[in-house]
Design an enzyme around this catalytic site. Structure first.
Site, short mmCIF file in Angstrom:
data_model
loop_
_atom_site.label_atom_id
_atom_site.label_comp_id
_atom_site.label_asym_id
_atom_site.label_seq_id
_atom_site.Cartn_x
_atom_site.Cartn_y
_atom_site.Cartn_z
N ASP A 30 0.86 -1.18 0.00
CA ASP A 30 0.00 0.00 0.00
C ASP A 30 0.91 1.24 0.00
O ASP A 30 1.73 1.39 0.91
CB ASP A 30 -0.88 -0.02 1.27
CG ASP A 30 -1.81 1.19 1.36
OD1 ASP A 30 -1.60 2.17 0.60
OD2 ASP A 30 -2.72 1.16 2.20
N GLU A 80 29.47 7.66 6.35
CA GLU A 80 29.53 6.23 6.64
C GLU A 80 29.48 5.46 5.32
O GLU A 80 29.16 4.27 5.30
CB GLU A 80 28.44 5.80 7.62
CG GLU A 80 27.04 6.22 7.27
CD GLU A 80 26.03 5.77 8.32
OE1 GLU A 80 26.00 4.57 8.62
OE2 GLU A 80 25.28 6.62 8.82
N CYS A 112 25.30 8.05 11.55
CA CYS A 112 24.72 9.32 11.12
C CYS A 112 25.13 10.49 12.01
O CYS A 112 24.83 11.64 11.72
CB CYS A 112 23.20 9.20 11.08
SG CYS A 112 22.65 7.81 10.10
N THR A 153 13.61 3.24 2.75
CA THR A 153 14.21 4.38 3.48
C THR A 153 15.62 4.68 2.98
O THR A 153 16.36 5.41 3.62
CB THR A 153 14.24 4.14 5.01
OG1 THR A 153 15.23 3.13 5.31
CG2 THR A 153 12.90 3.69 5.54
N HIS A 234 17.47 14.10 13.53
CA HIS A 234 17.97 13.18 12.51
C HIS A 234 16.76 12.42 11.95
O HIS A 234 15.90 11.96 12.71
CB HIS A 234 18.98 12.21 13.12
CG HIS A 234 19.31 11.06 12.23
ND1 HIS A 234 19.74 11.25 10.93
CD2 HIS A 234 19.25 9.71 12.43
CE1 HIS A 234 19.92 10.05 10.37
NE2 HIS A 234 19.64 9.12 11.26
N LYS A 243 8.02 10.61 15.76
CA LYS A 243 8.12 9.78 16.97
C LYS A 243 9.00 10.48 18.00
O LYS A 243 8.72 10.46 19.20
CB LYS A 243 8.74 8.42 16.63
CG LYS A 243 7.87 7.48 15.80
CD LYS A 243 8.68 6.22 15.47
CE LYS A 243 8.03 5.36 14.41
NZ LYS A 243 6.92 4.57 14.88
N ASN A 309 16.99 8.74 3.23
CA ASN A 309 17.98 8.89 4.30
C ASN A 309 19.31 9.35 3.72
O ASN A 309 19.83 8.74 2.78
CB ASN A 309 18.15 7.55 5.04
CG ASN A 309 18.87 7.70 6.37
OD1 ASN A 309 19.38 8.77 6.70
ND2 ASN A 309 18.92 6.63 7.14
N SER A 341 23.60 5.54 14.92
CA SER A 341 23.44 4.18 15.46
C SER A 341 24.76 3.66 16.00
O SER A 341 25.84 4.04 15.55
CB SER A 341 22.95 3.24 14.36
OG SER A 341 21.62 3.54 14.05
#
Ligand code: COA
Length: 419
Positions: A30, A80, A112, A153, A234, A243, A309, A341
């Site tokens: 979707d 990276e 990142c 992403t 970020h 979020k 990203n 990360s």
């Protein structure tokens, strides 16, 4: 003490674009999962003759044209997507840009977060030698395995910033909140061209780091949430910023607006009732009592939802979007949350300086994003699967219309040239 911060900023991206509606169709997904669930519309994808070096040089070149090279004695390249285990990618950029020999060049790495590490190092160098300027470049190609949850992403892009005393855009304030923790949420082993990611863990690790860095900012005497007018995060996918905003508001005890752009019937992301070209005046006129405070979240996602990203560049692409679309930033304090990360993170702040709006790059960025050449899913996946080794000499096909290109491998060394 003289203010130190970002004097100029520029964004560049790759030659190709993949529209996530085509990926959705090809994979029987979707399209709203990508558009609304992840907050992504497209991702940039490099041509065979592009990489982090060519994008980084493309981002930095207009800054050098505008500001010259005088006083630039350091080039810090954060990535990276390193092209070599030993040689810094910045050395190739140094050559492409024709910078003087008297330059300290090196590469920064911590997923990142490295762009922020480079920015802070640049500020340190300038505070010791205020007559010097530092060129900071954050450039990455985000690549995940085909058919993995991370595939939609992916992305590619670079942000270059000139750091100086008496900057014209943003003064970076002294106090920072820091947080580091050893966590295997995302990494890329030396023998892999794609990242390994535990997506669920990367989300919780990010949010834990946000509260950790925020708490440290408060302990170090940094500004309270109410004293921060805009907040940039970020954005591995722009829904992550939503979020984060929800999490920070709950953690620090203030209701913040978590709205992302609205998507029109034409598929174009809009902020409030306006389109991206005339976006956001949030906070300017004051909100009605009881309305969650708008800190520019939606505006800050306008570029990243089209770039995908960009790893080290992501939080600075959010800054570029804010500077280009928010005409009420003068004197306002921006909070930046940078997460890498693995993990390392930092919450820092800066003040926007008078006259910033006259330096808007909005039309140029829109033109560059629109000019990307679309790839079918089949063509993109074929490119994704083409891994260029360094064992044999090879010439790359001439595809990119960017100012610099990766010409190929000769004698096991990578060769770059002006297009
Ligand atoms: N319409 C609208 N929303 C939809 C939807 C639909 N048809 N289908 C799913 N969604 C929503 C889900 O509800 C979910 O929302 P939520 O996050 O608010 O709960 C979101 O889309 C993602 O769906 P989910 O099933 O969780 O996706 P996924 O298993 O495919 O994985 C990630 C999502 C983010 C974990 C994955 O894309 C990933 O690993 N990305 C890389 C992360 C990364 O780079 N981390 C490192 C740096 S921080």
């Amino acid at each position: 003490m003289r203010p130190i911060g970002i004097d100029d900023i520029e964004l560049a991206t790759a030659h190709h674009v993949v529209d996530l509606s085509t990926l959705a169709e090809a994979t029987g997904t979707d399209p709203n999962k990508f558009r609304l669930g992840l907050g992504q519309d497209q991702f940039s994808f490099p041509a065979p003759d592009e990489d982090a070096v060519t994008m980084g040089a493309a981002a930095a070149a207009p800054i050098i044209e505008r500001c010259g090279t005088e006083g630039i004695r350091t080039l810090l390249f954060a990535t990276e997507s390193g092209i070599d285990q030993s040689k810094a990618a910045g050395i190739s950029v140094h050559k492409l840009l024709g910078l003087p020999s008297q330059v300290r060049v090196t590469e920064f790495k911590e997923a990142c977060f490295a762009g922020t590490a480079a920015l802070q190092a640049a500020i340190g160098i300038v505070s010791r030698n205020p007559g010097e300027r530092v060129l900071v470049i954050a450039s990455d190609v985000a690549r995940y395995e085909l058919d993995s949850p991370g595939e939609p992403t992916q992305g590619a892009g670079a942000v270059a910033m000139l750091v100086s005393a008496d900057p014209r855009l943003i003064e970076i304030e002294q106090v920072s909140g820091l947080f580091a923790a050893d966590v295997d949420d995302f990494w890329r082993p030396n023998d892999s061209t794609t990242a390994i990611v535990d997506g669920g863990l990367s989300v919780t690790a990010y949010l834990d780091a946000l509260s950790g860095a925020w708490d440290d900012l408060q302990e170090q005497g940094g500004p309270a949430l109410a004293e921060i007018d805009r907040i940039l995060y970020h954005q591995p996918f722009t829904k992550m910023a939503k979020k984060a905003q929800l999490h920070l508001g709950q953690h620090a005890g203030e209701e913040l607006s978590c709205d992302l752009p609205e998507i029109g019937a034409d598929g174009v992301a809009r902020v409030g009732s306006q389109d991206a070209a005339s976006a956001d005046r949030q906070g300017a006129a004051g909100e009605a009592p009881g309305t969650p405070r708008d800190t520019g979240l939606a505006t800050s996602t306008l570029y990243n939802r089209r770039l995908g990203n960009t790893y080290t560049a992501s939080v600075f692409a959010a800054l570029a979007a804010l500077l280009d679309h928010d005409d009420d930033l003068e004197g306002r304090r921006i909070g930046f949350f940078s997460y890498g990360s693995g993990s390392a993170s930092e919450f820092f702040t800066g003040r926007v300086l008078p006259g910033y709006a006259s330096r808007s790059r909005r039309d140029d960025v829109a033109e560059a994003l629109d000019a990307r050449v679309p790839l079918s899913v089949e063509a993109y996946r074929a490119l994704h699967s083409t891994v260029l080794g360094s064992a044999d000499d090879v010439e790359t096909p001439r595809v990119t219309s960017a100012p610099f290109r990766f010409a190929g491998v000769k004698g096991r060394a990578r060769v770059y040239e002006r297009s």
